[in-house]
Design a protein around this motif. Sequence first.
Motif, mmCIF file in Angstrom:
data_model
loop_
_atom_site.group_PDB
_atom_site.id
_atom_site.type_symbol
_atom_site.label_atom_id
_atom_site.label_comp_id
_atom_site.label_asym_id
_atom_site.label_seq_id
_atom_site.Cartn_x
_atom_site.Cartn_y
_atom_site.Cartn_z
ATOM 1 N N LEU A 199 0.773 -1.278 0.037
ATOM 2 C CA LEU A 199 0.090 0.068 -0.017
ATOM 3 C C LEU A 199 0.744 1.324 -0.047
ATOM 4 O O LEU A 199 1.162 1.711 1.044
ATOM 5 C CB LEU A 199 -0.862 0.158 1.223
ATOM 6 N N SER A 247 -2.222 4.667 -6.409
ATOM 7 C CA SER A 247 -3.170 4.823 -5.241
ATOM 8 C C SER A 247 -3.653 6.274 -5.666
ATOM 9 O O SER A 247 -3.467 7.179 -4.710
ATOM 10 C CB SER A 247 -2.343 4.706 -4.009
ATOM 11 N N ARG A 287 -4.930 11.556 -3.339
ATOM 12 C CA ARG A 287 -4.206 10.229 -2.883
ATOM 13 C C ARG A 287 -4.267 10.248 -1.389
ATOM 14 O O ARG A 287 -3.882 10.920 -0.741
ATOM 15 C CB ARG A 287 -2.737 10.726 -3.373
ATOM 16 N N PRO A 288 -5.089 8.838 -0.924
ATOM 17 C CA PRO A 288 -5.416 8.905 0.344
ATOM 18 C C PRO A 288 -4.224 8.510 1.385
ATOM 19 O O PRO A 288 -4.441 8.460 2.536
ATOM 20 C CB PRO A 288 -6.267 7.879 0.362
ATOM 21 N N LEU A 289 -2.987 8.285 0.811
ATOM 22 C CA LEU A 289 -1.831 7.701 1.620
ATOM 23 C C LEU A 289 -0.841 9.074 1.430
ATOM 24 O O LEU A 289 -0.681 9.715 0.220
ATOM 25 C CB LEU A 289 -1.368 6.610 1.232
ATOM 26 N N ILE A 326 -1.790 6.329 6.193
ATOM 27 C CA ILE A 326 -3.233 6.856 5.693
ATOM 28 C C ILE A 326 -3.355 8.093 6.088
ATOM 29 O O ILE A 326 -3.124 8.524 7.512
ATOM 30 C CB ILE A 326 -4.196 5.577 6.092
ATOM 31 N N TYR A 337 -8.782 7.993 5.808
ATOM 32 C CA TYR A 337 -9.153 6.597 5.996
ATOM 33 C C TYR A 337 -10.313 6.226 5.020
ATOM 34 O O TYR A 337 -10.417 5.154 4.725
ATOM 35 C CB TYR A 337 -9.587 6.555 7.608
ATOM 36 N N THR A 351 -9.201 5.757 1.715
ATOM 37 C CA THR A 351 -8.425 4.514 1.561
ATOM 38 C C THR A 351 -9.040 3.365 1.735
ATOM 39 O O THR A 351 -8.718 2.108 0.916
ATOM 40 C CB THR A 351 -7.224 4.475 2.420
ATOM 41 N N GLU A 352 -10.126 3.159 2.409
ATOM 42 C CA GLU A 352 -11.084 2.173 2.694
ATOM 43 C C GLU A 352 -11.690 1.680 1.394
ATOM 44 O O GLU A 352 -11.927 0.795 0.857
ATOM 45 C CB GLU A 352 -12.292 2.279 3.601
#
Length: 330
Positions: free
Chosen positions: A12, A32, A65-67, A72, A75, A78-79
């Motif tokens: 990830l 991602s 970009r969730p990261l 993270i 959240y 990302t989920e």
Amino acid sequence: MPGLIQEIGIDLGTTSVLVYVPDKGVVLREPSLVAIDAGNKKIRAVGDAAQSLLSKTPGEVIAIRPLKDGVISDYFTTEKMLRNFLLRICKNKILKPRVVICVPSSVTEVEKRAVVEAAEAAGARQALVIEEPLAAAIGAGIDITRPVGSLVVDIGGGTTDTAVISFGGIVVSNSIKTAGNSFDEAIVRYIRDKYGIAIGERTAENIKINIGCVFPRDEELSMDVLGRSLVSGLPKTVNVTSSELLSPLAECFTDIIDAVQVTLSQTPPELVSDISTSGIMLTGGGSLISGCEKLLQRETGLSVTLAEDAVACVAKGTGLALSVTEYINR
């Protein structure tokens, strides 16, 4: 039930997600990235589809970009991204897979828990985490169970992890936020300051891949770069050479060299002796920039080996770690 995917390893990353399935290899390699409707905030696309959608409807869709730096930062997004990837890989919705996800060595217990919860909420039967250097070492073919010191340098998109591994554990580790994205940012700054044009991250990445270097190339390369003039606002093309990018990129790589030297300075003498024989194992997509091995070898005096399929090394190690769960954080 034959054919069903029951175990999955996930790298990830800040810029890309790789999914590894035992006996099948890397089955997914996508950005991602999540595309969200600018009006109602609903998710429109994920991964490659999101990247494609952004280029077609830039006014209607925003990219997330969730990261950030390997952990993270969003959240919910990302989920949703993980759920999308898992549903595409695991067609069966009844038998949920067991998932192992890698995290940078510097993450906190709270950040690890966020990764586990996001994966379980996305549909994993069980979620475990493994530290990135351990996964990289396993993926590179290093036997981490031996009582012998091995130095792994994993240059990802958001972070670079350096670690000395022995007897199945990390003895010394260091994680910095200088990595592949930092090279892209250095190229964007250089093109802006030298030529007065603005370029995007995808253009910068193409430049890095095609002509970028941190050590003098045997042959000079060049490419035409199209950007937007900061003076006129109109499209402008300039020719950029590999030799002019050497200085800004090598300067950026200095942080990685410093991190390696700090890690070595904190390593017990007996393990330093092992490393002087085995050298450094270099993994991660950021390590593919031309000259990494040569510059690192010159500055440390150690032999440097670039892992086979360095980009997928962490994902592969994460998947293979399913068979050595005593090294995984539950």
